[in-house]
Scaffold this motif. Structure first.
Motif, mmCIF file in Angstrom:
data_model
loop_
_atom_site.group_PDB
_atom_site.id
_atom_site.type_symbol
_atom_site.label_atom_id
_atom_site.label_comp_id
_atom_site.label_asym_id
_atom_site.label_seq_id
_atom_site.Cartn_x
_atom_site.Cartn_y
_atom_site.Cartn_z
ATOM 1 N N LYS A 226 0.835 -1.213 0.000
ATOM 2 C CA LYS A 226 0.000 0.000 0.000
ATOM 3 C C LYS A 226 0.864 1.256 0.000
ATOM 4 N N ILE A 227 1.831 1.341 0.901
ATOM 5 C CA ILE A 227 2.624 2.572 0.991
ATOM 6 C C ILE A 227 3.561 2.734 -0.196
ATOM 7 N N LYS A 228 4.066 1.628 -0.738
ATOM 8 C CA LYS A 228 4.939 1.752 -1.914
ATOM 9 C C LYS A 228 4.151 2.305 -3.099
ATOM 10 N N ASN A 229 2.888 1.903 -3.204
ATOM 11 C CA ASN A 229 2.029 2.435 -4.272
ATOM 12 C C ASN A 229 1.656 3.885 -4.002
ATOM 13 N N GLU A 230 1.281 4.168 -2.767
ATOM 14 C CA GLU A 230 0.824 5.509 -2.401
ATOM 15 C C GLU A 230 1.957 6.544 -2.436
ATOM 16 N N TYR A 231 3.164 6.115 -2.092
ATOM 17 C CA TYR A 231 4.306 7.030 -2.026
ATOM 18 C C TYR A 231 5.398 6.611 -3.019
#
Length: 141
Positions: free
Chosen positions: A19-24
């Protein structure tokens, strides 16, 4: 088959990291350019930017401080400030200090559990690092 608590924790961790790799994702996209600008080695220490959102989160977890929180991911992703990792050259994958920087101004820097071992040495090293960044900027300008 019964799922162990550890397996469940790993699944949750992996989903969060995805999730965070996609979001950021801008963190990873801009790494090479930022590394070229901010990477520095001297006196057995090296500093470099975090490679991606996962590395920032894991830095916070390993160091037991707040850098892994989403506010730092968001700032780094947007280019408002950057998370740099200070390592001993002989142990480049072992966390030593985490630095938040904006342009050529260090906003904060902490070691494990928000402590500052070798404070005077690191303070002087970071001052030299900032001077290095300023000289580099003058050459580019």
């Amino acid at each position: 088959p019964e799922v162990t608590r550890r397996q469940l924790q790993m699944v949750i961790r992996d989903r969060y990291i995805t999730k965070i790799k996609n979001e950021y994702g801008e963190i990873e996209k801009k790494f090479k350019k930022l590394d070229k600008k901010s990477h520095y080695e001297k006196d057995g220490l090296e500093i470099r930017p975090a490679k991606d959102a996962e590395e920032i989160v894991m830095e916070g977890r390993k160091q037991h401080h707040c850098v892994g929180r989403e506010i730092y991911l968001k700032r780094h992703n947007q280019g408002k400030s950057f998370i740099l990792l200070l390592r001993k050259t002989e142990k480049p994958n072992v966390p030593y200090y985490t630095i938040e920087i904006r342009e050529d101004r260090i906003l904060q820097w902490y070691g494990k559990f928000d402590k500052k071992p070798d404070k005077e040495k690191i303070e002087k090293w970071l001052e030299e690092y900032v001077r290095h960044l300023k000289k580099k900027e003058k050459k580019i300008a």
